[in-house]
Scaffold this active site. Structure first.
Site, mmCIF file in Angstrom:
data_model
loop_
_atom_site.group_PDB
_atom_site.id
_atom_site.type_symbol
_atom_site.label_atom_id
_atom_site.label_comp_id
_atom_site.label_asym_id
_atom_site.label_seq_id
_atom_site.Cartn_x
_atom_site.Cartn_y
_atom_site.Cartn_z
ATOM 1 N N GLU A 81 7.380 -31.125 -22.324
ATOM 2 C CA GLU A 81 6.066 -30.941 -22.803
ATOM 3 C C GLU A 81 6.164 -29.343 -23.182
ATOM 4 O O GLU A 81 5.376 -29.081 -23.938
ATOM 5 C CB GLU A 81 5.134 -31.234 -21.844
ATOM 6 C CG GLU A 81 5.066 -32.876 -21.454
ATOM 7 C CD GLU A 81 4.474 -33.598 -22.591
ATOM 8 O OE1 GLU A 81 4.177 -33.175 -23.496
ATOM 9 O OE2 GLU A 81 3.768 -34.644 -22.263
ATOM 10 N N TRP B 88 -10.905 -33.887 -28.479
ATOM 11 C CA TRP B 88 -10.933 -33.849 -29.801
ATOM 12 C C TRP B 88 -10.321 -35.006 -30.385
ATOM 13 O O TRP B 88 -9.503 -35.795 -29.708
ATOM 14 C CB TRP B 88 -10.274 -32.564 -30.436
ATOM 15 C CG TRP B 88 -8.799 -32.562 -30.115
ATOM 16 C CD1 TRP B 88 -8.454 -31.827 -28.903
ATOM 17 C CD2 TRP B 88 -7.539 -33.229 -30.819
ATOM 18 N NE1 TRP B 88 -6.968 -31.863 -28.874
ATOM 19 C CE2 TRP B 88 -6.579 -32.664 -30.144
ATOM 20 C CE3 TRP B 88 -7.634 -33.829 -32.028
ATOM 21 C CZ2 TRP B 88 -5.174 -33.012 -30.683
ATOM 22 C CZ3 TRP B 88 -6.169 -34.106 -32.400
ATOM 23 C CH2 TRP B 88 -5.047 -33.709 -31.779
ATOM 24 N N HIS C 260 -0.182 -31.227 -20.271
ATOM 25 C CA HIS C 260 0.810 -32.205 -19.822
ATOM 26 C C HIS C 260 1.913 -31.693 -19.205
ATOM 27 O O HIS C 260 2.270 -32.269 -18.088
ATOM 28 C CB HIS C 260 1.108 -32.982 -20.986
ATOM 29 C CG HIS C 260 -0.188 -33.738 -21.864
ATOM 30 N ND1 HIS C 260 0.085 -34.320 -23.013
ATOM 31 C CD2 HIS C 260 -1.199 -33.871 -21.308
ATOM 32 C CE1 HIS C 260 -0.880 -35.035 -23.337
ATOM 33 N NE2 HIS C 260 -1.831 -34.884 -22.293
ATOM 34 N N GLU D 193 6.606 -36.554 -32.688
ATOM 35 C CA GLU D 193 5.259 -37.400 -31.948
ATOM 36 C C GLU D 193 5.019 -38.782 -32.226
ATOM 37 O O GLU D 193 4.411 -39.523 -31.494
ATOM 38 C CB GLU D 193 4.133 -36.379 -32.465
ATOM 39 C CG GLU D 193 4.127 -34.907 -32.058
ATOM 40 C CD GLU D 193 3.870 -34.775 -30.604
ATOM 41 O OE1 GLU D 193 3.347 -35.726 -29.944
ATOM 42 O OE2 GLU D 193 3.859 -33.730 -30.307
ATOM 43 N N ASP E 244 -3.029 -29.272 -25.777
ATOM 44 C CA ASP E 244 -2.527 -30.743 -24.858
ATOM 45 C C ASP E 244 -1.415 -30.694 -24.289
ATOM 46 O O ASP E 244 -1.188 -31.167 -23.177
ATOM 47 C CB ASP E 244 -2.754 -31.812 -26.084
ATOM 48 C CG ASP E 244 -4.152 -32.487 -26.201
ATOM 49 O OD1 ASP E 244 -5.068 -31.775 -25.641
ATOM 50 O OD2 ASP E 244 -4.098 -33.274 -27.375
ATOM 51 N N GLU E 245 -0.142 -30.405 -24.997
ATOM 52 C CA GLU E 245 1.026 -30.350 -24.504
ATOM 53 C C GLU E 245 1.284 -29.365 -23.354
ATOM 54 O O GLU E 245 1.669 -29.494 -22.267
ATOM 55 C CB GLU E 245 1.816 -29.880 -25.508
ATOM 56 C CG GLU E 245 1.971 -30.628 -26.805
ATOM 57 C CD GLU E 245 2.512 -32.203 -26.912
ATOM 58 O OE1 GLU E 245 2.750 -32.423 -25.754
ATOM 59 O OE2 GLU E 245 2.785 -32.661 -27.681
ATOM 60 N N THR F 87 7.556 -28.652 -26.420
ATOM 61 C CA THR F 87 6.709 -29.067 -27.678
ATOM 62 C C THR F 87 5.487 -28.180 -27.764
ATOM 63 O O THR F 87 5.024 -27.885 -29.074
ATOM 64 C CB THR F 87 6.326 -30.485 -27.357
ATOM 65 O OG1 THR F 87 5.570 -30.664 -26.043
ATOM 66 C CG2 THR F 87 7.264 -31.432 -27.602
ATOM 67 N N HIS G 53 -1.780 -36.825 -31.797
ATOM 68 C CA HIS G 53 -0.841 -35.711 -32.235
ATOM 69 C C HIS G 53 -0.283 -36.339 -33.459
ATOM 70 O O HIS G 53 -0.346 -35.593 -34.488
ATOM 71 C CB HIS G 53 -0.089 -35.063 -31.157
ATOM 72 C CG HIS G 53 -0.580 -34.734 -29.931
ATOM 73 N ND1 HIS G 53 0.275 -34.474 -28.920
ATOM 74 C CD2 HIS G 53 -1.576 -34.437 -29.581
ATOM 75 C CE1 HIS G 53 -0.320 -33.944 -27.905
ATOM 76 N NE2 HIS G 53 -1.823 -33.777 -28.453
ATOM 77 N N GLU H 231 -1.420 -38.224 -26.169
ATOM 78 C CA GLU H 231 -0.290 -37.936 -27.174
ATOM 79 C C GLU H 231 -0.431 -38.493 -28.364
ATOM 80 O O GLU H 231 -0.127 -38.267 -29.470
ATOM 81 C CB GLU H 231 1.094 -38.244 -26.548
ATOM 82 C CG GLU H 231 1.439 -37.493 -25.251
ATOM 83 C CD GLU H 231 1.992 -36.048 -25.858
ATOM 84 O OE1 GLU H 231 2.400 -36.117 -26.843
ATOM 85 O OE2 GLU H 231 1.903 -35.121 -24.954
#
Length: 325
Positions: free
Chosen positions: A164, A33, A200, A76, A196-197, A167, A114, A111
């Site tokens: 990570e 995305w 990661h 971020e 995503d976090e 977050t 974000h 990252e």
């Protein structure tokens, strides 16, 4: 002092699996995305209606929750500091196009979206004093930070595994609370960032798991050292205009705790999860020092819990310059 030659050898060993790491934990650029997928389209006929809806929901957000969203965005946006720090870790050669340097660039690229998404949302929402928010971001990058990891990859991967995960919790909770008020669009934004976090976090936890297989005693000692020092948040030197470095952090942390986005209990729960994920109680081949380190780590959650149970939720209110009056 850790043995840098051994660390570099372990990192070189892991580097042979880098293509697998990247395909497993990161998403191809053409498929992932992008911020524009979730923001109002300025060229569309109904842009004004979309903007009105976005602003209405933003103005209805509870103060502490809104402040936490802004602080998460600022954290971020300080990404340049994080990338430059990780690129300096022993065993990472930023002149290389492949290997660990490739991972850091690809992780950074993911990252970067974000702060981009949240920053544009906050700009459009009409409730933020953007100059004050930008000053805080500018200071945060300018001031840098001290993660207390030195350039040790073992300690840095403990830190990133923890951070990570933290977050992920913060973004996910903001999204959940936003959804409860009908703000489904912000909820989706926070949801994709949190996802995503989570990926990661799995990556960095996997790196630590692999290091435990190759160098168990030193990895255990690195884990212990980080937990004795306590994991500091990357925005711990946050400040507003006219303040000293770090002066704002406690106020932001209190706001996040009051709205239950990130709490002292979460810190303990993350530690518990890491102990389980890395199977700390079952790791063999440890020397005497590492055995003592394991004993400390296994007992630490209970010690922290006793302290946390005595704490009260901070009720001290603070007027952030980020929010328009």
């Amino acid at each position: 002092m850790y043995n840098r030659l051994v660390r570099k050898e372990v990192m070189k060993n892991l580097e042979t699996e880098m293509s697998s790491f990247i395909s497993k934990f990161l998403t191809p650029i053409e498929k992932i995305w992008q911020p524009s997928d979730f923001l109002p389209d300025t060229s569309s006929a109904d842009f004004k209606d979309q903007l009105d809806e976005l602003q209405t929901f933003a103005h209805e957000m509870p103060y502490d929750l809104f402040v936490t969203l802004i602080g998460d965005c600022i954290t971020e946006e300080a990404l340049p500091s994080y990338e430059s720090w990780i690129m300096g870790i022993d065993g990472i050669d930023q002149e290389e196009r492949v290997g660990w340097a490739e991972w850091v660039r690809a992780w950074t690229a993911e990252e970067n979206r974000h702060g981009d998404l949240l920053g544009k949302y906050l700009y459009l929402c009409g409730r933020v004093n953007m100059r004050e928010m930008e000053i805080t971001t500018h200071y945060l990058i300018n001031d840098g930070f001290d993660l207390q990891t030195s350039m040790d990859p073992y300690k840095n991967f403990v830190y990133t595994s923890f951070q990570e995960t933290a977050t992920n919790i913060s973004h996910r909770r903001v999204g959940t609370l936003a959804k409860q008020t009908g703000n489904t669009k912000l909820a989706k934004m926070c949801g994709v960032i949190a996802a995503d976090e989570a990926r990661h976090a799995k990556a960095y936890k996997h790196f630590v798991e692999k290091i435990f297989e190759l160098d168990p005693s030193e990895m255990m000692l690195a884990f212990e050292d980080m937990m004795r020092k306590k994991i500091v948040m990357p925005a711990h030197l946050m400040r507003e205009s006219g303040q000293k470095a770090g002066e704002l952090w406690e106020h932001f942390s209190d706001a996040a705790q009051r709205c239950m986005v990130y709490t002292a209990q979460d810190y303990i729960d993350i530690l518990k999860d890491l102990l389980v994920d890395w199977k700390i109680d079952n790791i063999g081949g440890l020397n005497e020092s590492a055995e003592k380190a394991r004993d400390y780590l296994m007992k630490l959650p209970a010690r922290l819990q006793r302290i946390t149970d005595r704490l009260s939720t901070p009720d001290r209110e603070y007027n952030f310059k980020w929010v328009k009056s």
